[in-house]
Each structure stands twice: as structure tokens, then as C-alpha cells.
Design a protein around this motif. Structure first.
Motif, short mmCIF file in Angstrom:
data_model
loop_
_atom_site.label_atom_id
_atom_site.label_comp_id
_atom_site.label_asym_id
_atom_site.label_seq_id
_atom_site.Cartn_x
_atom_site.Cartn_y
_atom_site.Cartn_z
N ILE A 106 -18.58 5.82 1.31
CA ILE A 106 -17.92 4.57 1.66
C ILE A 106 -17.38 3.97 0.36
O ILE A 106 -18.16 3.59 -0.50
CB ILE A 106 -18.91 3.59 2.33
N ARG B 238 -11.05 12.85 15.00
CA ARG B 238 -12.12 12.95 14.01
C ARG B 238 -12.46 11.56 13.47
O ARG B 238 -13.64 11.20 13.36
CB ARG B 238 -11.62 13.85 12.88
N ILE B 239 -11.41 10.77 13.17
CA ILE B 239 -11.64 9.44 12.60
C ILE B 239 -12.23 8.51 13.65
O ILE B 239 -13.17 7.75 13.37
CB ILE B 239 -10.31 8.90 12.04
N LEU C 164 0.83 -1.20 0.00
CA LEU C 164 0.00 0.00 0.00
C LEU C 164 0.87 1.25 0.00
O LEU C 164 0.37 2.35 0.20
CB LEU C 164 -0.91 0.01 1.24
N ALA D 167 0.60 5.80 8.70
CA ALA D 167 -0.46 6.06 9.65
C ALA D 167 -0.15 5.41 11.00
O ALA D 167 -0.37 6.01 12.05
CB ALA D 167 -1.79 5.52 9.12
N LEU E 94 -23.84 11.76 8.57
CA LEU E 94 -23.91 10.29 8.45
C LEU E 94 -25.29 9.80 8.85
O LEU E 94 -25.90 8.96 8.17
CB LEU E 94 -22.88 9.65 9.37
N LEU F 171 0.87 4.41 2.85
CA LEU F 171 -0.42 4.68 3.48
C LEU F 171 -0.53 4.09 4.88
O LEU F 171 -0.76 4.80 5.85
CB LEU F 171 -1.54 4.08 2.61
N ALA G 4 -16.00 9.48 14.24
CA ALA G 4 -16.90 9.12 13.14
C ALA G 4 -16.99 7.60 13.00
O ALA G 4 -18.05 7.06 12.67
CB ALA G 4 -16.42 9.75 11.84
N TYR G 5 -15.88 6.90 13.28
CA TYR G 5 -15.92 5.44 13.16
C TYR G 5 -16.85 4.84 14.22
O TYR G 5 -17.65 3.94 13.94
CB TYR G 5 -14.52 4.86 13.30
N LEU H 270 -20.18 16.04 11.12
CA LEU H 270 -19.88 14.84 10.33
C LEU H 270 -20.79 13.69 10.75
O LEU H 270 -21.37 12.99 9.91
CB LEU H 270 -18.41 14.46 10.53
N ARG I 133 -4.08 12.43 5.69
CA ARG I 133 -5.01 11.87 4.71
C ARG I 133 -4.76 10.38 4.53
O ARG I 133 -5.00 9.83 3.48
CB ARG I 133 -4.87 12.60 3.38
N HIS I 134 -4.21 9.74 5.56
CA HIS I 134 -3.93 8.32 5.43
C HIS I 134 -5.15 7.49 5.74
O HIS I 134 -5.25 6.36 5.34
CB HIS I 134 -2.79 7.91 6.37
N ASP I 135 -6.06 8.06 6.47
CA ASP I 135 -7.28 7.36 6.85
C ASP I 135 -8.43 8.30 6.61
O ASP I 135 -8.29 9.51 6.77
CB ASP I 135 -7.25 6.99 8.34
N LEU I 136 -9.58 7.72 6.25
CA LEU I 136 -10.76 8.57 6.09
C LEU I 136 -11.80 8.15 7.12
O LEU I 136 -12.04 6.97 7.32
CB LEU I 136 -11.35 8.41 4.69
N ALA I 137 -12.42 9.14 7.75
CA ALA I 137 -13.54 8.83 8.63
C ALA I 137 -14.73 8.48 7.74
O ALA I 137 -14.80 8.92 6.61
CB ALA I 137 -13.87 10.04 9.50
N PRO I 138 -15.68 7.67 8.26
CA PRO I 138 -16.88 7.41 7.46
C PRO I 138 -17.58 8.73 7.15
O PRO I 138 -17.68 9.59 8.03
CB PRO I 138 -17.74 6.53 8.36
N ASN J 66 -11.42 0.05 7.13
CA ASN J 66 -12.11 -0.18 8.41
C ASN J 66 -13.61 0.03 8.27
O ASN J 66 -14.40 -0.77 8.78
CB ASN J 66 -11.58 0.78 9.48
N PRO K 99 -8.01 1.93 0.03
CA PRO K 99 -7.33 1.41 1.22
C PRO K 99 -7.54 2.29 2.46
O PRO K 99 -7.43 1.80 3.58
CB PRO K 99 -5.85 1.39 0.80
#
Lengths: 215, 130
Positions: free
Chosen positions: B81, A32-33, A16, A23, A192, A19, A36-37, A188, B11-16, B89, B85
Motif C-alpha cells: 500500500i 483483478r482490481i 496526473l 483509466a 493479502l 493515469l 482485490a479491492y 492475491l 498499469r493505471h490502477d493497482l489492486a491492493p 482508492n 496515484p
């Protein structure tokens, strides 16, 4: 340096690039992630709850106890109007999300106000439909089919009502406090929630009204 | 403030619900595309439900397929969604949720149809009680 290169190669089995390893090297994910998750997990559990109501409706579709069936009760024109209101409100909610990300307060408030208005129109149509059914003697106590119908559609209506309350508090928070990081996280999550309600409505108008009126 | 800077850099991960794209034009186009597609699918659903042009027993199946397609459109264009990569999650959680949903709905329908087949007709039960 060599250690880092080695662990980079072995820690990246799916190629990957930077990426994943970048991280994980940064430590825990940003708030934030994580927020939202977690909210995404809640929404999925909400969808699982709705799936139980859908299963009950599908099983009880024919159990009308001699009372009216779906084809005698449902007014598809009314359902089409409800669908249009909810779809458009999802769109304006998306516009408000863009405005929030570009920190444009006026467009944000306009988009959210339009979303609230369309949501209220949806609720008004649904309330009219329910009171009409009850007045015709087809209330939730009439048959197992109608109990399942009122539980499923009413539960979605309750979600929309709660969503409108949340929407109004979001407008007030952005108006009073501006686009702070914590308020953007809430926005956010709200977006959703609102889009997920639209997905559930897609299942409702297809399965409950369109399939239900064919039987 | 530092959190906001970090939010833009990371910007390695995106929140839903989050998009990779930061420009307004392409994002707007995404929402317009989503709205157009879902209006099209909704109109098709309402048309199929009321028409005599297709074989009648196929209508419920067609409606389910159209509904699933429209849910996919909403997931991609409104909830963002994707299969990238940076979204793994979110997709894994969604896949687990869908597994449970299909188990509940499919399992309930399957079990209840078998119960109905195995049960004696209602008038026979009433006669046995009387």
C-alpha cells in the motif's frame, strides 16, 4: 479530437498525466482490481472487529478478580517464538506470490508449503500456551481480564487456522488447474489475508503480551 | 488469455497487495527489506519491554509507537500500500478503517476511564447494599 483534448484537460485537475483519464476512458476497472479491492474492504472490516476486542482487552486489563495478572502468566520466550514463526511465514508467503506471478509452479508450492508449516508451528505453540493456562486454573472463566485475553488471541488463532485451510486449497487448485486468471486473483486475496493476520499479530504481541506483562 | 494480456497492459490502477515492479530481483529485495525491518522492530519491542534502562512509565507508549511503525513496514513492504496515484482508492479505504479503529479504541478507553473515576469505590457500594 478537440473535444477529447478539452475533456482531458478539465478531467485532470491534479495533473496526473494520463493515469486517471486513461483509466476512466477504458470503462470499468479490470476484474483483478475489483476483486482485490473488495477483499481489501473485507480485511479492513475484519480489522475493525479486532479493534473492538483490543478495546475490550485494554479496558479489562486490570480486572483480574483477584486472579493472576498478565505478568504472572505470560511467557515472553514463547511469544517471541510465535512472532518469529508468523513473521517468517509472511515472508515465505511473499516469495510464493512472486513465484505465482512468474508462473513458477515448483517455487510456488515450496513457498506455500513453508508458509503452511510455519503457520502450523505458530498454532501448535499457541495451543500449548492455552492448554497450559487452563491447566494452571487461568482459563477464560477465571476473570474478565482472561476472558478478554482468550477472546482476542483465540480469534486471531481461528483466523490463522482458516488461513491455513485456505492455503492448502490454493496449493491444490494451482496444482490441479495451473495459474489461471481466476486462481491468481484468489492467490492475491490469500496473500493479502495472510499479511493482514501478521499485522494483527504485531498489535497482539505489543499490546497484549508486552504491555500486558508490564502490569 | 485476453484477460491476461489486459492484466499486463493495464498499469493505471493497482489492486491492493499488487506491486508495480514486475522483475523478480527488486521484488525479492522488497520482501527481504520488510523482513529485516520488522525483525529489527520486533527485537526492539521485546528489548524495551524487559529493560530497566528507560523511564518505566514511558514503556507502554514506546511499545505502541514501535507497533505502529512495524504495521507501517508491513503495509508498505508486504501489502504494497503506497502513496502513489495508482493506489489512492486503497489508501482512502485504509484511512477510513483507521478512523473507525481509533474511534473505537480511543473512545472506549476514554469513556471507561471516566466511568471508573465517577464510580464509588467497590466497598462503599457493598456497604450500601448491606
Amino acid at each position: 479530437m478537440t473535444d477529447a483534448t478539452l475533456s482531458y484537460e478539465y478531467g485532470d485537475p491534479h495533473h496526473l498525466g494520463g493515469l486517471v483519464s486513461a483509466a476512466s476512458a477504458q470503462g470499468p476497472a479490470p476484474k483483478r482490481i475489483v476483486t482485490a479491492y473488495g477483499f481489501w474492504i473485507f480485511l479492513l472490516s475484519d480489522i475493525v472487529m479486532f479493534s473492538c476486542f483490543f478495546a475490550a482487552y485494554a479496558v479489562l486489563l486490570g480486572q483480574t478478580a483477584g486472579g493472576p495478572s498478565g505478568s504472572q502468566l505470560f511467557n515472553l520466550g514463547n511469544v517471541a517464538a510465535e512472532t518469529a514463526f508468523l513473521l517468517l511465514s509472511s515472508f515465505t508467503c511473499g516469495l510464493a506470490s512472486i513465484a505465482a506471478d512468474t508462473r513458477n509452479g515448483r517455487w510456488y508450492q515450496a513457498g506455500m508449503a513453508a508458509t503452511a508449516l510455519l503457520g502450523l508451528c505458530f498454532l501448535a505453540l499457541e495451543a500449548r500456551e492455552f492448554s497450559d493456562l487452563v491447566a494452571r486454573g487461568a482459563g477464560p472463566t477465571r476473570s474478565a481480564f482472561l476472558s478478554a485475553f482468550f477472546t482476542l488471541v483465540g480469534c486471531h488463532g481461528l483466523h490463522v487456522s482458516a488461513g491455513i485451510l485456505w492455503l492448502l486449497t490454493m496449493m491444490a487448485q494451482v496444482f490441479a488447474k495451473g495459474f489461471r486468471a481466476d486462481i491468481l486473483r484468489r492467490q492475491l486475496c490469500f496473500a493479502l489475508f495472510w499479511h493482514a493476520l501478521d499485522i494483527i499479530w504485531v498489535a497482539i504481541f505489543s499490546v497484549v503480551y508486552l504491555v500486558g506483562s508490564g502490569t | 488469455m485476453s484477460e491476461q494480456v489486459e492484466n499486463f497492459r493495464d498499469r493505471h490502477d493497482l489492486a491492493p497487495g499488487e506491486e508495480e515492479e514486475v522483475h523478480v530481483g527488486p521484488r525479492l529485495l522488497g520482501y527481504v527489506t520488510g523482513l529485516g525491518l520488522s525483525v529489527l522492530l520486533t527485537a526492539t519491542s521485546f528489548f524495551v519491554a524487559g529493560t530497566d534502562l528507560v523511564w518505566q512509565p514511558s514503556i507502554p507508549v514506546a511499545l505502541c509507537v514501535l507497533a505502529i511503525a512495524q504495521m507501517g513496514v508491513h503495509l508498505v513492504f508486504f501489502l504494497h500500500i503506497t502513496t502513489g496515484p495508482d493506489n489512492t482508492n486503497n489508501v482512502m479505504a485504509l484511512a477510513f478503517g483507521l478512523l473507525i479503529v481509533f474511534l473505537i479504541i480511543g473512545g472506549s478507553l476514554w469513556i471507561m476511564s471516566h466511568l471508573n473515576q465517577n464510580m464509588a469505590p467497590m466497598d462503599q457500594i457493598l456497604r450500601m447494599q448491606g
